[in-house]
Scaffold this motif. Structure first.
Motif, short mmCIF file in Angstrom:
data_model
loop_
_atom_site.label_atom_id
_atom_site.label_comp_id
_atom_site.label_asym_id
_atom_site.label_seq_id
_atom_site.Cartn_x
_atom_site.Cartn_y
_atom_site.Cartn_z
N ARG A 91 189.03 1.71 30.30
CA ARG A 91 187.99 2.63 29.86
C ARG A 91 186.70 2.46 30.65
N ILE A 92 186.01 3.57 30.75
CA ILE A 92 184.66 3.61 31.31
C ILE A 92 183.85 4.52 30.39
N SER A 93 182.54 4.56 30.57
CA SER A 93 181.72 5.36 29.68
C SER A 93 180.62 6.06 30.46
N VAL A 94 180.36 7.33 30.11
CA VAL A 94 179.28 8.09 30.74
C VAL A 94 178.07 8.09 29.83
N ARG A 96 174.68 9.91 27.99
CA ARG A 96 174.56 11.13 27.19
C ARG A 96 174.35 12.38 28.06
N GLY A 97 173.63 12.25 29.13
CA GLY A 97 173.34 13.39 30.00
C GLY A 97 174.57 13.98 30.67
N ALA A 98 175.60 13.21 30.85
CA ALA A 98 176.80 13.68 31.53
C ALA A 98 177.80 14.36 30.58
N ILE A 99 177.64 14.16 29.29
CA ILE A 99 178.62 14.67 28.32
C ILE A 99 178.82 16.16 28.45
N ALA A 118 175.47 4.40 30.31
CA ALA A 118 176.84 4.44 30.81
C ALA A 118 177.37 3.01 30.88
N TRP A 119 178.68 2.87 31.08
CA TRP A 119 179.26 1.53 31.16
C TRP A 119 180.43 1.52 32.13
N ALA A 137 182.04 8.68 25.93
CA ALA A 137 180.67 9.11 26.04
C ALA A 137 179.79 8.17 25.23
N GLU A 138 178.60 7.94 25.74
CA GLU A 138 177.65 7.06 25.07
C GLU A 138 177.47 7.48 23.61
N GLY A 139 177.72 6.54 22.71
CA GLY A 139 177.53 6.78 21.29
C GLY A 139 178.69 7.48 20.59
N LYS A 140 179.77 7.75 21.30
CA LYS A 140 180.91 8.45 20.70
C LYS A 140 182.09 7.50 20.54
#
Length: 181
Positions: A91-94, A96-99, A118-119, A137-140
């Motif tokens: 997994r990776i994470s984007v 909020r702006g990329a969602i 992001a992560w 996604a950040e926070g999801k």
């Protein structure tokens, strides 16, 4: 990959030998799914191959798409499988702006993975180019996209420009909405 609705499929049932080969490839790609493989793809089930335009193949069981493949690339699991077994996928994470861009079908760009929020995994857990990853996604809580990385995660951090992922399946795309007849 699935920006447009999926139409005009050509369906066929796979022979048992082809099913075993697909099952083995799926387990080779995602070894953490081994304890759950009989739930996802039972041995006595009848897997269907659905051929679409642009050399895309879908593999379906009981009128539900399990995974897709472009030509001979890696198998990409349907997001519903990623949601059911999230611990089995890299997994990776984007941020909020990329969602909104991801959910609109845009390519996943490196800056969306390197900005605050992001992560990417640390260097010792680097994910290599060509690996199928789930994008959160950040926070999801659930993944919003799954696809194949175009470069390893260390290069994403260093270069921080260009597209980071190719061939993605995202929430709300044609595959997400597709119903097998």
């Amino acid at each position: 990959m699935f920006k447009k609705p999926v139409t005009g499929p050509q369906k066929s049932k796979l022979k048992s030998s082809a099913q075993r080969a697909v099952r083995a490839k799926f387990l080779e790609q995602f070894p953490l799914l081994e304890p759950y493989i009989d739930d996802i793809l039972p041995k006595k089930s009848q897997l269907e191959l659905i051929k679409l335009q642009d050399h895309i193949s879908l593999y379906a069981l009981d009128n539900k798409v399990l995974f897709c493949q472009h030509r001979d690339d890696a198998l990409i699991p349907h997001l519903k499988i990623v949601h059911a077994y999230p611990q089995c996928f890299k997994r990776i994470s984007v941020d909020r702006g990329a969602i909104r861009f991801v959910l609109a079908g845009a390519q996943l760009m490196c800056p969306g993975l390197t900005s605050p929020g992001a992560w990417l995994p640390p260097t010792e857990e680097e994910i290599l180019e060509g690996t199928v990853v789930a994008v959160y996604a950040e926070g999801k809580e659930n993944a919003c996209m799954v696809g194949i990385l175009k470069m390893k995660t260390e290069d994403i951090k260093k270069i921080n420009a260009g597209a980071a992922m190719e061939l993605g399946h995202y929430l709300g795309d044609g595959l997400w909405k597709y119903v097998v007849d």
